[in-house]
Design a protein around this motif. Structure first.
Motif, PDB file in Angstrom:
ATOM      1  N   THR A 180       0.810  -1.223   0.000  1.00  0.00           N
ATOM      2  CA  THR A 180       0.000   0.000   0.000  1.00  0.00           C
ATOM      3  C   THR A 180       0.842   1.272   0.000  1.00  0.00           C
ATOM      4  O   THR A 180       0.305   2.365  -0.182  1.00  0.00           O
ATOM      5  CB  THR A 180      -0.905   0.033   1.241  1.00  0.00           C
ATOM      6  OG1 THR A 180      -0.068   0.048   2.420  1.00  0.00           O
ATOM      7  CG2 THR A 180      -1.813  -1.191   1.287  1.00  0.00           C
ATOM      8  N   GLU A 181       2.154   1.124   0.250  1.00  0.00           N
ATOM      9  CA  GLU A 181       3.085   2.243   0.368  1.00  0.00           C
ATOM     10  C   GLU A 181       2.742   3.158   1.546  1.00  0.00           C
ATOM     11  O   GLU A 181       3.161   4.307   1.610  1.00  0.00           O
ATOM     12  CB  GLU A 181       3.151   3.056  -0.936  1.00  0.00           C
ATOM     13  CG  GLU A 181       3.667   2.234  -2.110  1.00  0.00           C
ATOM     14  CD  GLU A 181       3.856   3.060  -3.374  1.00  0.00           C
ATOM     15  OE1 GLU A 181       3.520   4.255  -3.357  1.00  0.00           O
ATOM     16  OE2 GLU A 181       4.356   2.504  -4.371  1.00  0.00           O
ATOM     17  N   LEU A 182       1.967   2.627   2.490  1.00  0.00           N
ATOM     18  CA  LEU A 182       1.677   3.352   3.729  1.00  0.00           C
ATOM     19  C   LEU A 182       2.784   3.083   4.744  1.00  0.00           C
ATOM     20  O   LEU A 182       3.490   2.070   4.653  1.00  0.00           O
ATOM     21  CB  LEU A 182       0.350   2.887   4.321  1.00  0.00           C
ATOM     22  CG  LEU A 182      -0.934   3.211   3.554  1.00  0.00           C
ATOM     23  CD1 LEU A 182      -2.119   2.551   4.240  1.00  0.00           C
ATOM     24  CD2 LEU A 182      -1.149   4.708   3.454  1.00  0.00           C
ATOM     25  N   PRO A 183       2.942   3.968   5.737  1.00  0.00           N
ATOM     26  CA  PRO A 183       3.838   3.636   6.850  1.00  0.00           C
ATOM     27  C   PRO A 183       3.442   2.293   7.453  1.00  0.00           C
ATOM     28  O   PRO A 183       2.251   1.961   7.519  1.00  0.00           O
ATOM     29  CB  PRO A 183       3.605   4.787   7.840  1.00  0.00           C
ATOM     30  CG  PRO A 183       3.176   5.933   6.986  1.00  0.00           C
ATOM     31  CD  PRO A 183       2.354   5.317   5.877  1.00  0.00           C
ATOM     32  N   ASN A 184       4.424   1.508   7.876  1.00  0.00           N
ATOM     33  CA  ASN A 184       4.120   0.207   8.458  1.00  0.00           C
ATOM     34  C   ASN A 184       3.987   0.312   9.987  1.00  0.00           C
ATOM     35  O   ASN A 184       4.052   1.407  10.561  1.00  0.00           O
ATOM     36  CB  ASN A 184       5.165  -0.835   8.053  1.00  0.00           C
ATOM     37  CG  ASN A 184       6.569  -0.477   8.538  1.00  0.00           C
ATOM     38  OD1 ASN A 184       6.754   0.410   9.385  1.00  0.00           O
ATOM     39  ND2 ASN A 184       7.571  -1.147   8.011  1.00  0.00           N
ATOM     40  N   ARG A 185       3.807  -0.824  10.613  1.00  0.00           N
ATOM     41  CA  ARG A 185       3.591  -0.844  12.063  1.00  0.00           C
ATOM     42  C   ARG A 185       4.768  -0.223  12.809  1.00  0.00           C
ATOM     43  O   ARG A 185       4.571   0.539  13.755  1.00  0.00           O
ATOM     44  CB  ARG A 185       3.378  -2.291  12.527  1.00  0.00           C
ATOM     45  CG  ARG A 185       3.257  -2.431  14.027  1.00  0.00           C
ATOM     46  CD  ARG A 185       2.960  -3.866  14.420  1.00  0.00           C
ATOM     47  NE  ARG A 185       2.866  -4.023  15.858  1.00  0.00           N
ATOM     48  CZ  ARG A 185       2.468  -5.138  16.466  1.00  0.00           C
ATOM     49  NH1 ARG A 185       2.136  -6.188  15.741  1.00  0.00           N
ATOM     50  NH2 ARG A 185       2.406  -5.198  17.777  1.00  0.00           N
ATOM     51  N   ARG A 186       5.971  -0.542  12.373  1.00  0.00           N
ATOM     52  CA  ARG A 186       7.163  -0.027  13.051  1.00  0.00           C
ATOM     53  C   ARG A 186       7.204   1.498  13.008  1.00  0.00           C
ATOM     54  O   ARG A 186       7.452   2.150  14.036  1.00  0.00           O
ATOM     55  CB  ARG A 186       8.417  -0.616  12.391  1.00  0.00           C
ATOM     56  CG  ARG A 186       9.722  -0.085  12.943  1.00  0.00           C
ATOM     57  CD  ARG A 186      10.895  -0.687  12.173  1.00  0.00           C
ATOM     58  NE  ARG A 186      12.159  -0.092  12.577  1.00  0.00           N
ATOM     59  CZ  ARG A 186      13.315  -0.376  12.002  1.00  0.00           C
ATOM     60  NH1 ARG A 186      13.366  -1.244  11.027  1.00  0.00           N
ATOM     61  NH2 ARG A 186      14.418   0.201  12.403  1.00  0.00           N
TER      62      ARG A 186
END
Length: 607
Positions: A180-186
């Protein structure tokens, strides 16, 4: 990443060592006495030297005279820096590939090497391409012919562009979701931590954590395939991004879960307005494979500082609130309250006890006889699951079955029940219970297992048990509305001889038209109808209708919850076929079944 970097360094060192060896060999050959017999050897040496350098396609080698003018430029140098050999020859090093900020340093370092024999150390540097962009290289240098005064400096450069791009990609993947190219959990947790620090400095600073979980995403993923599932996740991500502000952070937490971080959101009302806006956007649906698919989501919200002051607390509590929204029917939002954690802890405790019960053989089947109302014979019995964890109170089915369904343990437990029922049928062979059918309860979740029918029939075959000695019961709500594949599984079981019953009939959809399509052998009337029929004409009429319809479809009708002789007499008058309840026997361990048969009724082995 560390492993890749260490390997690339070894490769660099090895390649540069080879080039250094070539250059040093050339130096030694040039020191040979200059006479006719060696003249040919020297020329051959130089020829071999240049052929070897040209054979290293990824190693750029340039030669410079004592004035730093190009005397040699291999083809790899052209590929890395953009200049052809003809363009480069005779040009100054600092005019070709040295960035302006390094120009004076390079000139000074070269002079120091010529005048004071101070070598230029190998290093990772950025040099200049013909078109102006920088090129990362690992550069090493060798000075030859110093004893003759005709010093020549050779630069050996290995391009690091691909490695740098790979490292950049790895660094990006460490913080962003590739799909999705969204920020991930980290990255989300890092950002939340930073916002909490900022919030503690400004006491009125608001932070909300919103868990967003897509409802029934697995259905679309399993139906259309992972390709369309991924496409849906990207589309949902774009939809969510379109509804939030620049100061909000949207991240993909994992799977079909997203997390929103809000700051200064104008109170709980502001959060609710955003959730409503997202819900409306999702309601518009998404086009996949030429069809429009409706998507809903469940939302869980935790607020700083009321619901937590740390990253772990806020995320955990938002997650718990989201699961509460799921339990309430999905497609809704839930704000965290302390009692949610109490329920979650209870859920986790029950789940832990179930895991232990499966491992330590703390599950047990109890059996309740089903009696013929025509002759009083026991024709079958229902197997009822009991969980008896050592050191804890027994767990009731209405407590542990919902946990098993939600945790995914239901299939393992179901497999245990199927195998235990078959083992019991084997144990009863040759006894007074030989020929008595055992009916086991199936969960609707088990019907989702495409291999269920095959698994049951395989287990029966393994224990050499006739399929006619096993029955399966599903509640009305679980079986009404089953898809084609689920109905086909039930049909396969029925065709093999397995008895299919609908339990608690009359409490669900009661779709009598749909009932005709189901591969059913019997209906079990829920005990509440029998209990009320003694005093309520409506319940009496419902019971009579169920019996009439059941018989017209060729089904056996069983009435549950018979506790008094008056209830038994009513069931006979309504023409029910079988009865089950405390009037005859409470559920009992297998060991007590023989005594029950011997002291009360005689099983009908011919049925």
């Amino acid at each position: 990443m560390e492993k890749m970097d260490s390997m690339s360094i070894l490769q660099k060192v090895h390649t540069i060592w080879i080039v250094h060896w070539i250059l040093n060999t050339s130096v030694e050959l040039n020191r040979m006495p200059y006479h006719d017999s060696s003249r040919g050897a020297k020329r051959q040496s130089e020829q071999n030297f240049y052929e070897l350098i040209e054979s290293l396609p990824m190693v750029a080698v340039q030669g410079y005279d004592r004035d730093r003018r190009v005397i040699y430029w291999n083809d790899a140098s052209r590929r890395i820096y953009g200049y052809t050999r003809e363009e480069a020859e005779g040009q100054l090093l600092e005019d070709l590939i040295i960035p302006d900020e390094m120009r004076e340093f390079v000139i000074t370092a070269h002079r120091e090497w010529l005048d004071n024999n101070v070598g230029i150390p190998a290093d990772e540097i950025e040099l200049k391409h013909k078109d102006g962009h920088t090129v990362p290289v690992y550069s090493s240098h060798v000075m030859i012919k110093q004893d003759t005064g005709d010093c020549e400096m050779f630069c050996i450069d290995i391009c690091l562009s691909e490695q740098k791009e790979a490292n950049k990609k790895l660094q990006w993947l460490a913080s962003f979701d590739d799909l999705t190219e969204l920020p991930n959990r980290r990255m989300m947790e890092t950002e939340l931590s930073a916002r909490l620090v900022e919030a503690e400095r400004h006491f009125k600073h608001e932070i909300a954590v919103i868990f967003v979980d897509l409802d029934n995403f697995k259905v679309i993923n399993d139906t259309l395939g992972h390709h369309y599932g991924d496409e849906l996740l990207r589309a949902v991500a774009d939809t969510l991004k379109a509804e939030i502000r620049d100061c909000d952070l949207l991240s993909r937490f994992g799977g079909d879960e997203f997390v929103l971080l809000l700051s200064d959101y104008e109170g709980i009302n502001g959060v609710q307005i955003l959730i409503e806006r997202i819900t409306d956007a999702l309601d518009r649906g998404f086009e996949l494979n030429g069809l429009n698919y409706q998507v809903t989501a469940s939302f869980g919200v935790s607020l700083f500082p009321m619901d937590g002051t740390t990253v772990a607390e806020l995320i955990s509590n938002a997650d718990a609130a989201m699961y509460q929204a799921k339990e309430k029917g999905k497609n809704r939002s839930c704000f965290y309250t302390p009692d949610i954690n109490d329920r979650l802890q209870h859920y986790q405790q029950i789940g832990s006890l179930l895991h232990r019960a499966l491992t330590n053989n703390e599950l047990q089947l109890y059996f309740q006889p089903q009696i013929s109302l025509k002759d009083g014979k026991m024709l079958s019995c229902e197997a009822l699951l009991r969980c008896l964890p050592e050191g804890s109170s027994p767990l009731l089915p209405d407590v542990f079955i919902p946990v098993a369904e939600k945790s995914g343990l239901i299939n393992r437990i179901g497999d245990w029940v199927i195998e235990s029922a078959c083992k019991q049928l084997v144990a009863w062979k040759g006894s007074e219970l030989d020929g008595i059918r055992i009916d086991i309860n199936l969960s609707g979740k088990q019907l989702d297992d495409h291999q269920l029918a095959q698994k049951i029939l395989k287990t029966l075959k393994h224990y050499d048990v006739s399929p006619t000695l096993l029955g399966v019961e599903l509640t009305e709500n679980e079986v009404i509305g089953s898809d084609i594949e689920q109905i086909a599984q039930l049909q396969r079981l029925k065709d093999a001889g397995v008895h299919i019953s609908i339990d608690d009939f009359g409490t669900g959809y009661s779709s009598l038209v749909y009932l005709r399509r189901l591969p059913v052998c019997s209906l079990k009337i829920d005990r509440t109808f029998l209990l009320n029929a003694m005093e309520d004409a409506s319940d009496m009429a419902i019971m009579q209708a169920i019996v009439t319809v059941g018989h017209s479809l060729g089904l056996t009708v069983v009435v549950e919850g018979v506790e008094t002789t008056d209830q038994e007499q009513l069931a006979r008058e309504l023409d029910c076929d079988l009865a089950q309840g405390y009037l005859y026997a409470q559920p009992m361990p297998a060991a007590n079944m023989i005594n029950f048969v011997s002291s009360s009724v005689t099983p009908d082995k011919d049925s």
